[in-house]
Write a protein that holds these residues in place. Structure first.
Motif, PDB file in Angstrom:
ATOM      1  N   ARG A  44      -3.965  -2.249   2.555  1.00 40.67           N
ATOM      2  CA  ARG A  44      -4.228  -3.176   1.467  1.00 40.67           C
ATOM      3  C   ARG A  44      -4.882  -2.431   0.304  1.00 40.67           C
ATOM      4  NH1 ARG A  44      -4.555  -8.553   3.320  1.00 40.67           N
ATOM      5  NH2 ARG A  44      -2.936  -8.801   4.921  1.00 40.67           N
ATOM      6  N   PRO A  45      -4.643  -2.839  -0.909  1.00 41.62           N
ATOM      7  CA  PRO A  45      -5.304  -2.204  -2.055  1.00 41.62           C
ATOM      8  C   PRO A  45      -6.826  -2.316  -1.921  1.00 41.62           C
ATOM      9  CG  PRO A  45      -3.484  -3.567  -2.793  1.00 41.62           C
ATOM     10  CD  PRO A  45      -3.674  -3.864  -1.340  1.00 41.62           C
ATOM     11  N   GLU A 114       0.324  -2.673   0.033  1.00 41.95           N
ATOM     12  CA  GLU A 114       0.784  -3.981  -0.440  1.00 41.95           C
ATOM     13  C   GLU A 114      -0.235  -5.043  -0.075  1.00 41.95           C
ATOM     14  OE1 GLU A 114       4.628  -4.711   1.169  1.00 41.95           O
ATOM     15  OE2 GLU A 114       5.632  -3.174  -0.045  1.00 41.95           O
ATOM     16  N   GLU A 115      -0.114  -6.180  -0.752  1.00 38.73           N
ATOM     17  CA  GLU A 115      -0.921  -7.352  -0.441  1.00 38.73           C
ATOM     18  C   GLU A 115      -0.020  -8.565  -0.369  1.00 38.73           C
ATOM     19  OE1 GLU A 115      -3.825  -7.898  -3.428  1.00 38.73           O
ATOM     20  OE2 GLU A 115      -2.417  -7.816  -5.111  1.00 38.73           O
ATOM     21  N   PRO A 116      -0.392  -9.596   0.358  1.00 40.66           N
ATOM     22  CA  PRO A 116       0.488 -10.768   0.503  1.00 40.66           C
ATOM     23  C   PRO A 116       0.862 -11.350  -0.849  1.00 40.66           C
ATOM     24  CG  PRO A 116      -1.344 -10.877   2.050  1.00 40.66           C
ATOM     25  CD  PRO A 116      -1.642  -9.738   1.126  1.00 40.66           C
ATOM     26  N   SER A 144       3.391  -6.438  -5.400  1.00 40.94           N
ATOM     27  CA  SER A 144       3.548  -5.127  -4.775  1.00 40.94           C
ATOM     28  C   SER A 144       4.973  -4.628  -4.963  1.00 40.94           C
ATOM     29  CB  SER A 144       3.213  -5.225  -3.284  1.00 40.94           C
ATOM     30  OG  SER A 144       1.902  -5.730  -3.095  1.00 40.94           O
ATOM     31  N   THR A 147       7.872  -6.214  -2.854  1.00 40.89           N
ATOM     32  CA  THR A 147       7.971  -7.677  -2.788  1.00 40.89           C
ATOM     33  C   THR A 147       9.393  -8.115  -3.137  1.00 40.89           C
ATOM     34  OG1 THR A 147       5.653  -7.882  -3.425  1.00 40.89           O
ATOM     35  CG2 THR A 147       7.035  -9.839  -3.649  1.00 40.89           C
ATOM     36  N   ALA A 202       3.236  -7.109   3.757  1.00 40.09           N
ATOM     37  CA  ALA A 202       1.906  -7.658   4.028  1.00 40.09           C
ATOM     38  C   ALA A 202       1.943  -9.132   4.392  1.00 40.09           C
ATOM     39  CB  ALA A 202       0.994  -7.447   2.821  1.00 40.09           C
TER      40      ALA A 202
END
Length: 462
Positions: A44-45, A114-116, A144, A147, A202
């Motif tokens: 995650r960032p 990445e993040e959700p 991200s 995505t 993510a």
């Protein structure tokens, strides 16, 4: 006959209920995270992540790490060790990481940062009756790199397969856009179900299903070529013209328009609705003041939504050159033309300020008190004067006719009114003194003065 018909009706009702239940029971499409391979590591960032070379690797002192980041050209060597610690990850840290020992590669890992994704809130529109459907939603932050967004469209209350469309991200507008092809002959009033899904490694996020009809999502593009022109010798009028947007064909479908305008000193717009032509005359513009004008469009019968406002167009009403030299670019005269859509006007505040000079020593604009003459008062005064003169002439002519008639009636024959001389001697016994007239008989009185208030002079036949 009611007996055989009752089971048939029950069967039809049961079949309809079963079809509706089947349509409602269609499961939502899965919208989970993208599956990761065994050699893929997710971070995650802003988080920390540790990459390991493997259990069978040599000692830490003989292992070196090499990275080939997605954003970098070529690779570079990192510190050695069996485990590699990466702190405060950023999107640029994503890429391939490999550990080496003795001149050979022991292991290669793929790092994803990445993040959700955000939950999509989709809105759909159609630029014309013959255009494709566009569905879009905006994002608060850039997604991200991995995505992906998908959209499905199907008819409501049916079990048919949905049409799947992949959506594209526009970084400048910070939004996803999906294009849906509309087959010819589709009923514009049939409801459609729109579903969306955005996912990456993510996680995944599905938006709420949206019910639309093709007629309700009509949204034309803004009108083009908006211009504002002054009309000669009309200091309070402006003519606004525009053209249809290129995406709308006026040969088959028309638009209605809404125009809004305001003088530059004021922030409030005046709006004019139900304009079916591509031009409009503004009749309550401020004298000598620059105006900002915008136009937007909607389907002629009110289906769908209004377009966005067009770019601002600027125009200034016609100004008499004498007014410019004598009273400056503004006038304190209130508008006197009341058009069909005039809403009154407000005087520019600059005219009433005590000090309108700026820091550069600009001159103060003073409004002249010279009154503007209009032809209507002169016409009323001239008509009243002519009516008075005509009435005076009629009175004089009538008085003259009445006076002549009285003179004819009062005239006497020759000798009438004359009397014989009476001698001064002693009276004769045969003609007593009392028989001699001392005064002439009374003559008819001359006509008196004419009374203007007496209407009998004008309506009597005499």
């Amino acid at each position: 006959m009611a007996g055989p018909l009752l089971p048939a009706a029950l069967l039809l009702a049961a079949a309809a209920a079963a079809a509706a239940a089947a349509a409602a029971a269609v499961p939502r499409r899965p919208c989970g995270p993208v599956g990761l391979s065994q050699d893929t590591v997710l971070g995650r960032p802003g988080a920390n992540v540790t990459l390991t070379c493997g259990a069978e690797g040599p000692l830490n002192g003989s292992v070196a790490w090499r990275t080939e980041k997605r954003a970098a050209v070529g690779g570079r060597w990192l510190a050695g060790g069996h485990a590699l610690l990466l702190q405060r990850l950023q999107f640029e840290d994503a890429g391939l990481y490999s550990c080496h020992a003795g001149g050979r590669t022991l292991r290669t890992l793929r790092l994803l940062v990445e993040e959700p994704p955000e939950t999509p809130h989709v809105s759909c529109y159609r630029r014309s009756h013959d255009k494709d459907v566009l569905c879009e939603w905006r994002l608060r932050a850039k997604p991200s790199p991995g995505t992906r967004a998908m959209l499905w469209v199907k008819r409501r209350f049916t079990v048919e397969n949905a049409t799947e469309q992949r959506c594209r991200f526009f970084s400048k507008a910070q939004k996803f856009v999906c294009r849906v092809k509309v087959p010819p002959g589709v009923d514009d009033n049939k409801p459609l179900v729109v579903s969306t899904c955005v996912r990456n490694a993510a996680g995944g996020s599905a938006g709420e299903d949206k019910i639309i009809t093709l007629s309700s999502i009509l949204k034309p593009d803004p009108p083009l070529n908006v211009t504002v022109e002054a009309l000669e010798k009309a200091p309070q009028r402006l003519r606004v013209t525009w053209t249809y947007p290129s995406s709308w064909d006026p040969r088959f479908y028309w638009l209605r328009f809404q125009v809004r305008y305001r003088p530059e000193p004021t922030p409030t717009f005046t709006e004019v609705d139900q304009v079916t032509r591509t031009w409009l005359d503004i009749r309550d513009a401020w004298r000598g003041t620059r105006h900002l004008v915008q136009v937007r469009a909607q389907e002629e019968f009110g289906h769908g939504a209004w377009s966005e406002w067009s770019h601002e167009a600027v125009g200034t009403p016609w100004t008499d050159p004498r007014d410019v030299t004598e009273m400056g670019p503004y006038s304190s005269q209130l508008p006197t033309e009341d058009g069909a859509y005039g809403y009154g006007a407000t005087l520019p505040p600059e005219l009433f300020e005590d000090d309108a000079a700026d820091g550069d020593g600009g001159a103060v604009l003073e409004a002249s008190t010279r009154s503007v003459a209009y032809p209507y008062p002169f016409l009323v005064a001239g008509g009243s004067l002519l009516l008075g003169i005509a009435l005076f002439i009629a009175i004089v002519v009538r008085y003259k006719q009445t006076w002549r008639l009285g003179v004819r009636r009062g005239a006497k024959p020759a000798g009438e009114g004359q009397h014989a001389l009476v001698p001064l001697g002693s009276p004769s016994p045969s003609s007593p003194l009392s028989a001699t007239p001392l005064l002439p008989p009374a003559t008819p009185p001359a006509p008196g003065p004419l009374h203007v208030t007496n209407l009998d002079y004008f309506f009597s036949g005499k």
